[in-house]
Design a protein around this motif. Structure first.
Motif, PDB file in Angstrom:
ATOM      1  N   ALA A 189       4.308   6.465   6.672  1.00 47.70           N
ATOM      2  CA  ALA A 189       4.322   6.157   5.243  1.00 47.70           C
ATOM      3  C   ALA A 189       5.364   5.107   4.896  1.00 47.70           C
ATOM      4  O   ALA A 189       5.102   4.197   4.101  1.00 47.70           O
ATOM      5  N   SER A 190       6.547   5.202   5.466  1.00 52.53           N
ATOM      6  CA  SER A 190       7.623   4.264   5.111  1.00 52.53           C
ATOM      7  C   SER A 190       7.276   2.830   5.509  1.00 52.53           C
ATOM      8  O   SER A 190       7.421   1.894   4.711  1.00 52.53           O
ATOM      9  N   GLY A 191       6.825   2.636   6.745  1.00 52.86           N
ATOM     10  CA  GLY A 191       6.458   1.294   7.191  1.00 52.86           C
ATOM     11  C   GLY A 191       5.292   0.729   6.407  1.00 52.86           C
ATOM     12  O   GLY A 191       5.293  -0.447   6.030  1.00 52.86           O
ATOM     13  N   PHE A 192       4.309   1.558   6.140  1.00 50.17           N
ATOM     14  CA  PHE A 192       3.162   1.113   5.358  1.00 50.17           C
ATOM     15  C   PHE A 192       3.562   0.797   3.912  1.00 50.17           C
ATOM     16  O   PHE A 192       2.995  -0.090   3.282  1.00 50.17           O
ATOM     17  N   ALA A 193       4.548   1.538   3.380  1.00 51.76           N
ATOM     18  CA  ALA A 193       4.994   1.283   2.010  1.00 51.76           C
ATOM     19  C   ALA A 193       5.620  -0.101   1.893  1.00 51.76           C
ATOM     20  O   ALA A 193       5.329  -0.852   0.961  1.00 51.76           O
ATOM     21  N   GLY A 194       6.486  -0.459   2.835  1.00 52.95           N
ATOM     22  CA  GLY A 194       7.121  -1.776   2.786  1.00 52.95           C
ATOM     23  C   GLY A 194       6.121  -2.896   2.945  1.00 52.95           C
ATOM     24  O   GLY A 194       6.131  -3.880   2.186  1.00 52.95           O
ATOM     25  N   TYR A 195       5.241  -2.766   3.926  1.00 50.34           N
ATOM     26  CA  TYR A 195       4.177  -3.758   4.145  1.00 50.34           C
ATOM     27  C   TYR A 195       3.263  -3.831   2.924  1.00 50.34           C
ATOM     28  O   TYR A 195       2.935  -4.916   2.426  1.00 50.34           O
ATOM     29  N   GLY A 196       2.878  -2.666   2.420  1.00 48.93           N
ATOM     30  CA  GLY A 196       1.921  -2.617   1.323  1.00 48.93           C
ATOM     31  C   GLY A 196       2.465  -3.160   0.026  1.00 48.93           C
ATOM     32  O   GLY A 196       1.756  -3.871  -0.703  1.00 48.93           O
ATOM     33  N   ASP A 197       3.708  -2.835  -0.307  1.00 46.07           N
ATOM     34  CA  ASP A 197       4.272  -3.352  -1.554  1.00 46.07           C
ATOM     35  C   ASP A 197       4.394  -4.872  -1.519  1.00 46.07           C
ATOM     36  O   ASP A 197       4.069  -5.562  -2.492  1.00 46.07           O
ATOM     37  N   ALA A 198       4.872  -5.401  -0.393  1.00 49.58           N
ATOM     38  CA  ALA A 198       5.023  -6.859  -0.289  1.00 49.58           C
ATOM     39  C   ALA A 198       3.660  -7.547  -0.321  1.00 49.58           C
ATOM     40  O   ALA A 198       3.447  -8.507  -1.073  1.00 49.58           O
ATOM     41  N   LEU A 199       2.732  -7.058   0.478  1.00 46.17           N
ATOM     42  CA  LEU A 199       1.417  -7.687   0.538  1.00 46.17           C
ATOM     43  C   LEU A 199       0.660  -7.507  -0.768  1.00 46.17           C
ATOM     44  O   LEU A 199      -0.020  -8.425  -1.238  1.00 46.17           O
ATOM     45  N   GLY A 200       0.773  -6.331  -1.382  1.00 46.00           N
ATOM     46  CA  GLY A 200       0.066  -6.088  -2.633  1.00 46.00           C
ATOM     47  C   GLY A 200       0.549  -6.982  -3.750  1.00 46.00           C
ATOM     48  O   GLY A 200      -0.242  -7.483  -4.561  1.00 46.00           O
ATOM     49  N   GLU A 201       1.862  -7.211  -3.810  1.00 45.80           N
ATOM     50  CA  GLU A 201       2.386  -8.136  -4.818  1.00 45.80           C
ATOM     51  C   GLU A 201       1.874  -9.551  -4.562  1.00 45.80           C
ATOM     52  O   GLU A 201       1.476 -10.262  -5.493  1.00 45.80           O
ATOM     53  N   ALA A 202       1.871  -9.955  -3.285  1.00 43.27           N
ATOM     54  CA  ALA A 202       1.362 -11.286  -2.950  1.00 43.27           C
ATOM     55  C   ALA A 202      -0.116 -11.411  -3.302  1.00 43.27           C
ATOM     56  O   ALA A 202      -0.570 -12.463  -3.775  1.00 43.27           O
ATOM     57  N   PHE A 203      -0.874 -10.346  -3.089  1.00 46.33           N
ATOM     58  CA  PHE A 203      -2.298 -10.329  -3.431  1.00 46.33           C
ATOM     59  C   PHE A 203      -2.488 -10.569  -4.925  1.00 46.33           C
ATOM     60  O   PHE A 203      -3.345 -11.353  -5.343  1.00 46.33           O
ATOM     61  N   CYS A 258       7.877  -5.813   8.172  1.00 44.28           N
ATOM     62  CA  CYS A 258       7.687  -4.359   8.068  1.00 44.28           C
ATOM     63  C   CYS A 258       6.737  -3.861   9.155  1.00 44.28           C
ATOM     64  O   CYS A 258       6.938  -2.767   9.710  1.00 44.28           O
ATOM     65  N   LEU A 259       5.727  -4.653   9.485  1.00 43.53           N
ATOM     66  CA  LEU A 259       4.826  -4.281  10.577  1.00 43.53           C
ATOM     67  C   LEU A 259       5.564  -4.244  11.902  1.00 43.53           C
ATOM     68  O   LEU A 259       5.352  -3.341  12.720  1.00 43.53           O
ATOM     69  N   ALA A 260       6.434  -5.230  12.116  1.00 48.07           N
ATOM     70  CA  ALA A 260       7.173  -5.297  13.381  1.00 48.07           C
ATOM     71  C   ALA A 260       8.066  -4.085  13.569  1.00 48.07           C
ATOM     72  O   ALA A 260       8.316  -3.649  14.702  1.00 48.07           O
ATOM     73  N   ASP A 261       8.553  -3.519  12.462  1.00 47.82           N
ATOM     74  CA  ASP A 261       9.455  -2.376  12.527  1.00 47.82           C
ATOM     75  C   ASP A 261       8.729  -1.029  12.523  1.00 47.82           C
ATOM     76  O   ASP A 261       9.354   0.018  12.726  1.00 47.82           O
ATOM     77  N   ALA A 262       7.415  -1.024  12.268  1.00 49.17           N
ATOM     78  CA  ALA A 262       6.662   0.230  12.147  1.00 49.17           C
ATOM     79  C   ALA A 262       6.210   0.722  13.521  1.00 49.17           C
ATOM     80  O   ALA A 262       5.973  -0.079  14.437  1.00 49.17           O
ATOM     81  N   PRO A 263       6.087   2.046  13.690  1.00 49.10           N
ATOM     82  CA  PRO A 263       5.634   2.612  14.973  1.00 49.10           C
ATOM     83  C   PRO A 263       4.127   2.467  15.151  1.00 49.10           C
ATOM     84  O   PRO A 263       3.366   3.435  15.106  1.00 49.10           O
ATOM     85  N   LEU A 264       3.681   1.220  15.334  1.00 44.25           N
ATOM     86  CA  LEU A 264       2.260   0.907  15.489  1.00 44.25           C
ATOM     87  C   LEU A 264       2.015   0.264  16.849  1.00 44.25           C
ATOM     88  O   LEU A 264       2.930  -0.319  17.454  1.00 44.25           O
ATOM     89  N   LEU A 309       3.016  -2.443  -9.630  1.00 44.19           N
ATOM     90  CA  LEU A 309       2.343  -1.219 -10.056  1.00 44.19           C
ATOM     91  C   LEU A 309       0.840  -1.410 -10.229  1.00 44.19           C
ATOM     92  O   LEU A 309       0.036  -0.587  -9.800  1.00 44.19           O
ATOM     93  N   LYS A 310       0.465  -2.493 -10.892  1.00 44.12           N
ATOM     94  CA  LYS A 310      -0.944  -2.708 -11.232  1.00 44.12           C
ATOM     95  C   LYS A 310      -1.779  -3.041 -10.011  1.00 44.12           C
ATOM     96  O   LYS A 310      -2.970  -2.704  -9.945  1.00 44.12           O
ATOM     97  N   SER A 311      -1.175  -3.704  -9.033  1.00 51.57           N
ATOM     98  CA  SER A 311      -1.963  -4.154  -7.891  1.00 51.57           C
ATOM     99  C   SER A 311      -1.353  -3.764  -6.552  1.00 51.57           C
ATOM    100  O   SER A 311      -2.034  -3.255  -5.677  1.00 51.57           O
ATOM    101  N   GLY A 312      -0.039  -3.985  -6.384  1.00 52.50           N
ATOM    102  CA  GLY A 312       0.584  -3.825  -5.075  1.00 52.50           C
ATOM    103  C   GLY A 312       0.390  -2.459  -4.456  1.00 52.50           C
ATOM    104  O   GLY A 312      -0.115  -2.325  -3.335  1.00 52.50           O
ATOM    105  N   ARG A 313       0.770  -1.446  -5.188  1.00 50.55           N
ATOM    106  CA  ARG A 313       0.665  -0.099  -4.617  1.00 50.55           C
ATOM    107  C   ARG A 313      -0.764   0.391  -4.580  1.00 50.55           C
ATOM    108  O   ARG A 313      -1.174   1.078  -3.645  1.00 50.55           O
TER     109      ARG A 313
END
Length: 349
Positions: free
Chosen positions: A227-241, A323-329, A203-207
């Protein structure tokens, strides 16, 4: 202790399109803050004190990682350079500035980005001029007001972009406050709980750092489907950050970090690092709130916890990449966001 995978980039992956937008964000922030400061100084110098504090903190540097992710999300979603994403990125940096000004008061921090924090500067000014009242209270009051002003600036810049952006912006702000409140309460109660620490980090950083900025960018480009693909990537990366921030605070070089380290342990803050160290050694004095003036414990408990957090960071980075691999990018944006992820979590400041 787990080592980061090699080779790793030393800088975030900025293509010419992203660099150009980030330059416009810097120019926009400089012009906007100069205009606001001048407008307030025309009335009375003290009216401009909060505006001056905001401008000085923005000017002191920073990674601009939130604007970078917002603009990356926008470009990855097919957006073209324009004023709307620049204004949104400016708003996000000013919201971050508000959070830092308030954080420094809550943490009683003396330095931010290697310069004095707003509340210490104003407290010293109060002492030097022999004013009435408590210098500390005056300094904290001015810093809180500066943070409130930065928050108002952010809301002004992002207003009227679109209803979808407004809803995402609202979620971002409420999650940030919820995470901060949980952090303050958990520290006061000296809770060393790994799951609670994870929730606070999300909550404090990831999102707020990755997930919501990316989604804001996609929404500005008209790609709500991302939004869905970015949410999965973002939550994981944000927590790691955030976990990297925790390690830097405990074991990092203060000069590289631009601020004193060891603050989390001294404040009894609930982080995954402290929770794992306490689980390993419940009476380890460097990790409990009773030892608020002690440096972090770098003995066996600290080393074991450090290794566990490094492993968690590596796992979160792998999840973000999946999550990036699964996203329509496009393949290019999958690559660029993967490189950005590694650079964001393997850093020394």
């Amino acid at each position: 202790m787990a080592a980061p995978p090699a080779p790793l980039p030393s800088e975030l992956d900025d293509g010419s399109d992203l660099r150009s937008l980030l330059e416009r964000v810097e120019e926009g922030l400089t012009a906007f803050l100069a205009r606001e400061r001048g407008r307030q100084e025309a009335v009375t110098p003290h009216e401009a004190d909060p505006a001056r504090a905001v401008a000085e903190l923005v000017r002191s540097g920073g990674k601009r990682i939130r604007p970078r992710f917002l603009l990356s999300g926008y470009l990855a979603a097919g957006g073209t350079p324009g004023e709307r994403p620049v204004r949104a990125a400016m708003a996000l940096e000013l919201l971050h500035t508000a959070a830092l000004l308030h954080d420094d008061v809550m943490d009683d921090a003396a330095l931010r980005r290697s310069v004095r924090t707003a509340h210490t500067w104003h407290a010293d000014l109060h002492r030097a001029r022999g004013w009435r009242g408590e210098p500390r209270r005056y300094g904290e009051s001015m810093a809180v007001l500066a943070g409130d002003l930065a928050w108002a600036y952010a809301d002004h810049l992002i207003a009227d972009l679109s209803p979808e952006v407004s809803r995402e912006w609202f979620e971002l702000k409420t999650e940030l406050i919820a995470g901060q409140a949980m952090d303050v309460a958990a520290s006061a109660a000296a809770l060393a709980d790994a799951e609670l620490a994870r929730r606070i980090a999300v909550l404090k950083s990831g999102r707020y750092t990755v997930h919501r900025p990316l989604v804001l960018g996609a929404l500005l480009a008209g790609r709500a489907d991302l939004a869905s693909g970015f949410a999965g990537y973002g939550d994981a990366l944000g927590e790691a950050f955030q976990l990297r921030d925790d390690l830097i605070d405990a074991f990092g070089d203060p000069e590289a970090a631009g601020k004193p380290t060891g603050a989390d342990a001294r404040a009894g803050r609930t982080t995954l690092l402290t929770a794992l160290a306490v689980r390993r050694e419940p009476r380890s004095p460097g990790w409990v709130s009773a030892a608020r003036t002690a440096p972090p414990d770098r003995g066996r408990a600290g080393a074991t916890a450090h290794a566990a957090v490094e492993a968690r960071i590596a796992a979160l980075l792998a999840r973000a990449r999946q999550c990036l691999a699964d996203a329509p990018l496009s393949p290019e944006w999958r690559r660029r966001l993967a490189v950005t992820a590694a650079a964001a979590v393997y850093r020394d400041r």
